[in-house]
Structure formats: structure tokens, C-alpha cells
Design a protein around this motif. Structure first.
Motif, short mmCIF file in Angstrom:
data_model
loop_
_atom_site.label_atom_id
_atom_site.label_comp_id
_atom_site.label_asym_id
_atom_site.label_seq_id
_atom_site.Cartn_x
_atom_site.Cartn_y
_atom_site.Cartn_z
N TYR A 206 10.63 5.05 -46.91
CA TYR A 206 9.67 5.52 -45.92
C TYR A 206 8.51 4.53 -45.88
N ASP B 2 12.70 15.26 -48.64
CA ASP B 2 12.48 15.10 -47.19
C ASP B 2 11.36 16.03 -46.73
N GLN C 23 16.82 17.25 -50.14
CA GLN C 23 16.25 18.01 -49.02
C GLN C 23 14.79 18.34 -49.27
N ALA D 146 12.09 7.65 -42.23
CA ALA D 146 11.47 8.69 -41.41
C ALA D 146 10.39 8.09 -40.52
#
Length: 398
Positions: free
Chosen positions: A321, A370, A367, A250
Motif C-alpha cells: 500500500y 485490509d 481480511q 489499495a
């Protein structure tokens, strides 16, 4: 009477003196020999014949099936008779399958070849010549992947990530690919096909005194191969179009772009376990390990199967990340506090027989992870907590 030469005397006696031309091997025979040499190398390395059984290494089981097939085929036994110095084909060891008549394509499939078209039997695709293979132990035979449906969703997910730019395919000739990176969960593109490193054997020392290991590689066309990690590394370097597929990212946290004076602080990693434990297997898509490391993630998980904090099993790297200018331990504390309600009560034994209770495994869909990363990025992570009943983040005071 003139004295006859040896050749003339043989001719007078009716003996054929023309040298018999050396018989050329067909591509099929080349592949049979190459597959048998793989089995011989296994026996030399391990001191026993390859064996069947669910508790055996995947590579040993593949060799056991191949040896059974070679024993059952008269034409294979005849071809290999002069090469079978250890009498591997004499019927001792694992029980051989019943002989059966096989056509060329069926025999190719049994011996590790997946022809694309009927006339492909005359071509050796994705395989080095026999002499080169024997000298450098090049890429082993490809076979149909019987459990491809297990890996297909993961491959399709990575393909979608590439399409939307969440992952990158970086040219191998621009960056080194280490043996450490040829590890379960990592993706590459070689010979025009996406390749997933699905499994790995324990490391061993080759006859050249170099550390190596065998890896199971799943290709996006539904085939697979077992090969030395160094052979896969060589294949990447020889392919000008080869690519390394980056982990899902990300981008830098607390900012869209890393500034020139930012210092890298580490990486948040998200993993899934490949443990065969019934509960883990049943909920594999929901069970994630979330941690922060200052090492490369590949190095952090390299010994997962021997580490109780990883449930003594290999893992799949789901996402990475990157962190900048952040205290790693405090960041990990924030993450675990926000996810406290979803922490799993798991236990594994260490090598001394003691029970270890890992604290970084959570029952949470990806999800939601995230979403958590987004809240870390905008600074709101301290104001929320995860609610397992609603499977979402709610205000911390509720």
C-alpha cells in the motif's frame, strides 16, 4: 599399368569410401544432452555431484534425480558416453534408481518435458535451441510440479485480483525488470502463462563475471522450471506479450488519487513467512509481518533468509500500500499499536548467536489487515484496536 589413386585403390580392395552421413539427433536426444549439460554445470560450479536429501537445495535435488535416471537408462549412457568427460555416469556418488523400461512420454517427463499432445515429442516448446542454450544458459527444462496444490491457491488469488482490478499486468517492454524483481513471491506472464517465482538459490558469479542465481518458477498449467534469473529476464524481454504483475495495492492512503504535488513517503507491506518452523507452518495463512519501508519492497525482503527479523526465511509479499505525505515511523507506530493484542512472541538467532525478537509479526487474517488499511485511509485507525477473540476491530475504549 596406370597408377591408381588412393580412392581407386580402396575401391579395388572393396573398402567403402562413401562418407557416413552425420547422424541427426532427435528432439528427445537433444533434451537428454541439454539436461546432462545442466548437471555438468552444477558439478563445475559446486565441486561435487548433486545429492539427495530434504536439507538440499531444490535445484540440487532435481539434478540428483535426473542423474540417477540417466545412469539407469542404457540408451542415455550410450548417447552421453562421448560427453561424460568427468565420468558422472560411472555409478559413483548418489545411489542410482533401478533401471526400468520407459516409453518416450515417460522419459520426457523424467528429463523435464511435459508434452501437451502425443506428437509434441517432435517439438521443443519453450526451450531454446541447444547451441543457444549452451552459449547463454537459456531456460531450463520444464517439469511437472509435484507440489502444485501448494501454489495453486496463491495463483488463483492473483488471477482473481487481476480480474477485479486490484492488480495490473504491465507490459515488460515499457518498464525494466531488474534481477531484484525476479524474487520469490513475484508474478509475471511469459509465453502466455502466469509464472510465480517460488524459490531462489544463493547468488553466485558466472564464468562471465556476472552475479546470477537460480530460481524455481511455477507456471499456472502445473509445470515448473529451474533456471538462471538472467535467463528468465531474457525470456521476458524477448516475449512481446510478456507482462509484470503488480503487487496488490489499495492505492494512495488518505486520498483516492495522488495529487501532482504529493510526495511519496513509502510503502506499507504485508508478508507471509515461508519458514519451516512447525508453528509458522501450521498457521501460515494467519501469520503476517506488517511494516513500513522507504525502499522498494523487493529490496527490503531480498535478504530475508539471512535476516532474523524475517525469521531467517524467505517471505511471500501478500500486499503493498503506497503512502503519500505521511511520516513512516509514526504510521508504523499507529499500525503496531492497533494490532498490539495480536502480536506474536517469536524469536530468531542472528549471525552472532544472539537472540532477536522481531516485533512486526501478528496473528491476524488478511481480511482484517485490509480492514485496517481502510481505517488508516479514513483516519479512524486511532480510535480502534484489534480484538483477537472476535477477530475484528473494536472501539479503542472497550
Amino acid at each position: 599399368m596406370a597408377e591408381l589413386s588412393d580412392l581407386e585403390l580402396l575401391a579395388e580392395l572393396g573398402v567403402e569410401t562413401t562418407a557416413e552421413p552425420k547422424r541427426a539427433l532427435t528432439p528427445l536426444q537433444e533434451r537428454i544432452i541439454a539436461g546432462f549439460e545442466d548437471i555438468q554445470r552444477f558439478v563445475a560450479e559446486h565441486g561435487h555431484l548433486p545429492r539427495h536429501g530434504d536439507d538440499r537445495d531444490i535445484f540440487e535435488r532435481l539434478y540428483a534425480v535426473r542423474l540417477d535416471r540417466l545412469r539407469s537408462l542404457p540408451e542415455a549412457r550410450e548417447l552421453l558416453a562421448g560427453l561424460d568427460r568427468d565420468a558422472l555416469l560411472d555409478g559413483n556418488g548418489p545411489t542410482a534408481v533401478a533401471p526400468q523400461e520407459l516409453g518416450d512420454d515417460a522419459l520426457l517427463a523424467e528429463l523435464g518435458i511435459a508434452p501437451d499432445a502425443p506428437d509434441d515429442i517432435t517439438q521443443l516448446r519453450h526451450v531454446a535451441p541447444r547451441a543457444e542454450k549452451r552459449a547463454a544458459e537459456e531456460i531450463a527444462n520444464r517439469e511437472k510440479c509435484e507440489d502444485f496444490e501448494t501454489f495453486k491457491p496463491q495463483i488463483e488469488r492473483v488471477q482473481a485480483d487481476l480480474a477485479k482490478g486490484a492488480r495490473e499486468a504491465k507490459a515488460v517492454d515499457q518498464t525494466e525488470v531488474t534481477l531484484e524483481e525476479i524474487h520469490p513471491g513475484n508474478f509475471f506472464i511469459v509465453a502466455g502463462q502466469m509464472a510465480l517465482i517460488a524459490d531462489t538459490s544463493d547468488a553466485f558469479v558466472t564464468e562471465y563475471e556476472r552475479k546470477d542465481r537460480r530460481v524455481r518458477v511455477i507456471y499456472d498449467n502445473g509445470t515448473e522450471a529451474t533456471m538462471l534469473a538472467r535467463s528468465f529476464q531474457k525470456a521476458l524481454y524477448r516475449d512481446e506479450t510478456a507482462r509484470r504483475i503488480t503487487a496488490l495495492s489499495a492505492g494512495p492512503l488518505f486520498g483516492d488519487v495522488a495529487e501532482p504535488d504529493d510526495l511519496a513517503s513509502g510503502t506499507i507491506y504485508v508478508l507471509r513467512s515461508k519458514s519451516a518452523h512447525p508453528y509458522v507452518a501450521e498457521h501460515r495463512e494467519l501469520i503476517h509481518k506488517i511494516g513500513v519501508t522507504g525502499q522498494s519492497v523487493a529490496h527490503r525482503v531480498a535478504n530475508a533468509r539471512n535476516d532474523p527479523t524475517f525469521l531467517l526465511a524467505d517471505v511471500e509479499v501478500v500486499a503493498e500500500y503506497q503512502l503519500f505525505n505521511i511520516n513512516r515511523s509514526k504510521m508504523e507506530g499507529l499500525i503496531h499499536k492497533a494490532l498490539a493484542a495480536a502480536r506474536l512472541d517469536l524469536a530468531a538467532g542472528d549471525r552472532f548467536g544472539r537472540t532477536v525478537q522481531p516485533r512486526e509479526w501478528f496473528l491476524i487474517p488478511f481480511q482484517a489487515i485490509d480492514d485496517l488499511i481502510s481505517k488508516i485511509s479514513d483516519g479512524s485507525v486511532t480510535q480502534v484496536r484489534y480484538d483477537p477473540m472476535e477477530a475484528r476491530f473494536v472501539p479503542a475504549g472497550t
